[in-house]
Write an enzyme that holds these catalytic residues in place. Structure first.
Site, PDB file in Angstrom:
ATOM      1  N   LYS A  47       0.864  -1.186   0.000  1.00  0.00           N
ATOM      2  CA  LYS A  47       0.000   0.000   0.000  1.00  0.00           C
ATOM      3  C   LYS A  47       0.895   1.228   0.000  1.00  0.00           C
ATOM      4  CE  LYS A  47      -3.401  -1.973   2.992  1.00  0.00           C
ATOM      5  NZ  LYS A  47      -3.753  -1.942   4.374  1.00  0.00           N
ATOM      6  N   ARG A  49       6.382   1.480   6.951  1.00  0.00           N
ATOM      7  CA  ARG A  49       5.821   0.795   8.110  1.00  0.00           C
ATOM      8  C   ARG A  49       6.620  -0.489   8.306  1.00  0.00           C
ATOM      9  NH1 ARG A  49       0.769  -3.082   8.311  1.00  0.00           N
ATOM     10  NH2 ARG A  49       0.679  -3.380  10.567  1.00  0.00           N
ATOM     11  N   HIS A  94      -0.314  -2.340  16.155  1.00  0.00           N
ATOM     12  CA  HIS A  94      -1.171  -1.177  15.854  1.00  0.00           C
ATOM     13  C   HIS A  94      -0.678   0.070  16.587  1.00  0.00           C
ATOM     14  CE1 HIS A  94      -4.723  -4.212  15.354  1.00  0.00           C
ATOM     15  NE2 HIS A  94      -4.240  -3.918  14.155  1.00  0.00           N
ATOM     16  N   HIS A 118      -8.846  -0.121  19.056  1.00  0.00           N
ATOM     17  CA  HIS A 118      -8.630  -0.207  17.601  1.00  0.00           C
ATOM     18  C   HIS A 118      -9.340  -1.473  17.142  1.00  0.00           C
ATOM     19  CE1 HIS A 118      -6.100   0.139  13.832  1.00  0.00           C
ATOM     20  NE2 HIS A 118      -6.548  -1.099  13.764  1.00  0.00           N
ATOM     21  N   ASN A 171     -10.304  -5.445  11.275  1.00  0.00           N
ATOM     22  CA  ASN A 171     -10.251  -6.876  11.069  1.00  0.00           C
ATOM     23  C   ASN A 171      -9.293  -7.486  12.099  1.00  0.00           C
ATOM     24  OD1 ASN A 171     -11.081  -9.152   9.751  1.00  0.00           O
ATOM     25  ND2 ASN A 171      -9.333  -9.101   8.353  1.00  0.00           N
ATOM     26  N   ARG A 227      -9.095 -14.030  13.816  1.00  0.00           N
ATOM     27  CA  ARG A 227      -8.162 -14.542  14.837  1.00  0.00           C
ATOM     28  C   ARG A 227      -8.903 -14.798  16.138  1.00  0.00           C
ATOM     29  NH1 ARG A 227      -4.375  -9.732  13.969  1.00  0.00           N
ATOM     30  NH2 ARG A 227      -3.442 -10.175  11.948  1.00  0.00           N
ATOM     31  N   ASP A 276     -16.951  -9.950   8.507  1.00  0.00           N
ATOM     32  CA  ASP A 276     -17.286  -8.544   8.297  1.00  0.00           C
ATOM     33  C   ASP A 276     -18.507  -8.172   9.147  1.00  0.00           C
ATOM     34  OD1 ASP A 276     -18.416  -6.118   7.146  1.00  0.00           O
ATOM     35  OD2 ASP A 276     -16.941  -6.419   5.543  1.00  0.00           O
ATOM     36  N   PHE A 277     -18.359  -7.121   9.955  1.00  0.00           N
ATOM     37  CA  PHE A 277     -19.437  -6.761  10.877  1.00  0.00           C
ATOM     38  C   PHE A 277     -20.692  -6.246  10.165  1.00  0.00           C
ATOM     39  CE2 PHE A 277     -18.401  -7.345  15.331  1.00  0.00           C
ATOM     40  CZ  PHE A 277     -17.109  -7.807  15.225  1.00  0.00           C
ATOM     41  N   GLY A 298     -14.670   0.053  14.768  1.00  0.00           N
ATOM     42  CA  GLY A 298     -14.780   1.104  15.789  1.00  0.00           C
ATOM     43  C   GLY A 298     -15.321   2.417  15.230  1.00  0.00           C
ATOM     44  N   GLU A 328      -3.131   5.972   9.883  1.00  0.00           N
ATOM     45  CA  GLU A 328      -1.773   5.468  10.113  1.00  0.00           C
ATOM     46  C   GLU A 328      -0.786   6.062   9.116  1.00  0.00           C
ATOM     47  OE1 GLU A 328      -3.739   1.524  10.519  1.00  0.00           O
ATOM     48  OE2 GLU A 328      -2.021   1.070  11.785  1.00  0.00           O
TER      49      GLU A 328
HETATM   50  P1  AMP Z   1      -9.974  -2.423   9.054  1.00  0.00           P
HETATM   51  O1  AMP Z   1      -9.188  -3.653   9.341  1.00  0.00           O
HETATM   52  O2  AMP Z   1      -9.734  -1.309  10.026  1.00  0.00           O
HETATM   53  O3  AMP Z   1      -9.893  -1.960   7.618  1.00  0.00           O
HETATM   54  O4  AMP Z   1     -11.525  -2.824   9.273  1.00  0.00           O
HETATM   55  C1  AMP Z   1     -12.190  -3.690   8.387  1.00  0.00           C
HETATM   56  C2  AMP Z   1     -13.483  -4.159   9.036  1.00  0.00           C
HETATM   57  O5  AMP Z   1     -14.279  -3.026   9.398  1.00  0.00           O
HETATM   58  C3  AMP Z   1     -14.390  -4.960   8.118  1.00  0.00           C
HETATM   59  O6  AMP Z   1     -14.027  -6.323   8.103  1.00  0.00           O
HETATM   60  C4  AMP Z   1     -15.756  -4.775   8.762  1.00  0.00           C
HETATM   61  O7  AMP Z   1     -15.940  -5.743   9.787  1.00  0.00           O
HETATM   62  C5  AMP Z   1     -15.658  -3.415   9.419  1.00  0.00           C
HETATM   63  N1  AMP Z   1     -16.462  -2.388   8.746  1.00  0.00           N
HETATM   64  C6  AMP Z   1     -16.087  -1.611   7.716  1.00  0.00           C
HETATM   65  N2  AMP Z   1     -17.108  -0.784   7.351  1.00  0.00           N
HETATM   66  C7  AMP Z   1     -18.143  -1.052   8.175  1.00  0.00           C
HETATM   67  C8  AMP Z   1     -19.465  -0.556   8.333  1.00  0.00           C
HETATM   68  N3  AMP Z   1     -19.944   0.394   7.545  1.00  0.00           N
HETATM   69  N4  AMP Z   1     -20.237  -1.095   9.317  1.00  0.00           N
HETATM   70  C9  AMP Z   1     -19.762  -2.072  10.112  1.00  0.00           C
HETATM   71  N5  AMP Z   1     -18.523  -2.575  10.020  1.00  0.00           N
HETATM   72  C10 AMP Z   1     -17.727  -2.081   9.080  1.00  0.00           C
END
Ligand code: AMP
Length: 397
Positions: free
Chosen positions: A14, A91, A180, A208, A211, A241, A284-285, A334, A385
């Protein structure tokens, strides 16, 4: 100044080019499937659309060469010449006990990062390949390593030691490191700024929740405890995890399922967490919330177990700091999942926390979600980040 931020994974990379004066990104993107068939680069210039180009990337040097080509492309590039890049911030996942802060990259620093490879065998070698490739293609440009573990190096021994034979710490440096760190550092400082206070005057808990997920206790600007350990597998239940489990479960699963250690570790890293708990429904939430609202029992268990677990860490870290002034939620879950924040905070009435539902049900920039009379301020704060890495890089050059 223009600072290129590089986050190199084993098969992905990235990048973000950041203007340090405005703190805005000028271009960003992602190289995927490096070293695998079907590699592609996704590139976006500020104000422009995302472009995806399929191009062979046998190694990271080729990936970085394509990134630099995209950045200087006549039509869509964000800069005219490579000489406009003043520095590169990398990073680096594991700095062990050697690095308590970011550092300018020198041959000695590269050797010291190599010595930490054992602690992060998947991540650190990839980070080093990224550094090497950038040095080859941009000779003479100053480069900085920003470590995921550095912010947590202020933890006292009682927070980082495990109940194992001391000789393992001496021989192998087995201890809690935490990850993190760039995000925990950025969000704890941003929270103090938002509240018009100095970090030195606050006891803060940062959640934090992405995922990967971790909690940290930041007392008077310094990390005093964090939930991830020697590796990112410890602590909270995460997307895939397991987080904390009885260590004897590893042997139990190995016997019952006739698997070796590596196979069990793959299950704990890739098939567990809310994904495993929901019966392989999703990590995924957004999917879990839908299923929860439709009454799916396993999705309910996954979400509730996750939230209960976060609340327990908040309780523990309140004890670790002998109080808490503010709590911040950040990262994908979060920042976006209002229902998760609400369920976690329902456990925190004992701290005098009350949540303003209207504020909680919003999205966007830093927002206070607790009521005016809540004894602890609760906020969501988008993490950044890349910007934190660019700031660290600027400070060192
Ligand atoms: P990250 O690792 O910080 O990129 O977070 C990714 C995770 O954030 C995804 O697997 C989802 O579980 C969660 N996520 C992203 N967008 C949303 C949303 N609009 N509502 C609920 N969960 C979300």
């Amino acid at each position: 100044m223009k600072i290129l931020v590089i986050n190199c994974g084993s098969s992905s990379l990235k990048f973000q080019l950041i203007d340090s004066e405005t703190e805005q990104w000028l271009a960003k993107g992602l190289c995927e499937r490096i070293g695998i068939d079907g590699s592609q680069i996704v590139y976006q210039k500020a104000g422009g659309d995302k472009e995806t180009t399929v191009s062979p990337m046998p190694d990271h040097t080729e990936a970085i060469r394509l990134v630099l080509e995209a950045l200087t492309n006549e039509k869509t590039g964000a800069i005219k010449e490579l000489s406009e890049i003043d520095a590169v911030g990398h990073r680096v996942v594991h700095g062990g006990e050697k690095f308590a802060s970011s550092t300018l990259i020198t041959p000695e620093v590269i050797e010291a990062i190599k010595e930490c490879n054992d602690l992060a065998p998947l991540h650190n070698p990839a980070n080093l390949i990224g550094i090497d490739a950038c040095q080859k293609l941009m000779p003479g440009v100053p480069m900085v390593a920003v470590f995921d573990t550095a912010f947590h190096q202020t933890m006292p021994p009682e927070a980082y030691m495990y109940g194992l034979p001391y000789s393992y710490y001496e021989k192998y440096k087995i201890r809690r490191y935490g990850f993190h760190g760039t995000s925990h550092s950025y969000v704890s400082k941003k929270l103090a700024e938002d509240l018009g206070k100095k970090p030195e005057d606050l006891k803060v808990i940062v959640c934090h929740l992405g995922n990967g997920a971790s909690v940290s206790a930041v007392k008077y600007g310094k990390c005093v405890d964090t939930s991830m350990g020697l590796t990112p597998l410890q602590g909270l239940i995460m997307g895939t995890r397991s987080g904390d489990i009885d260590p004897a479960i590893i042997e139990f699963i190995a016997h019952k399922e006739n698997k070796n250690i590596d196979e069990v570790m793959t299950i704990l890293n890739k098939k567990s967490g809310v994904y495993g708990l929901s019966g392989d429904l999703s990590s995924d939430f957004r999917d879990l919330e839908d299923a929860y609202n439709k009454g799916d029992e396993k999705a309910k268990i996954a979400v509730k177990t996750f939230c209960y677990n976060v609340a327990k860490y908040i309780g523990a870290y309140t004890a670790a700091m002998n109080g808490v002034d503010a709590i911040a939620f950040t990262a994908g879950v979060g920042e976006n999942a209002a229902f998760v924040r609400k369920l976690i905070c329902e456990y925190l009435g004992f701290l005098g926390i009350t949540i303003d539902d209207a504020a909680n049900n919003t999205r966007g920039d830093d927002t206070v979600i607790s009521t005016k009379d809540s004894k602890v301020t609760v906020m969501f704060i988008p993490t950044n980040e890349e910007l934190a890495i660019a700031r660290e890089t600027l400070a060192l050059i």
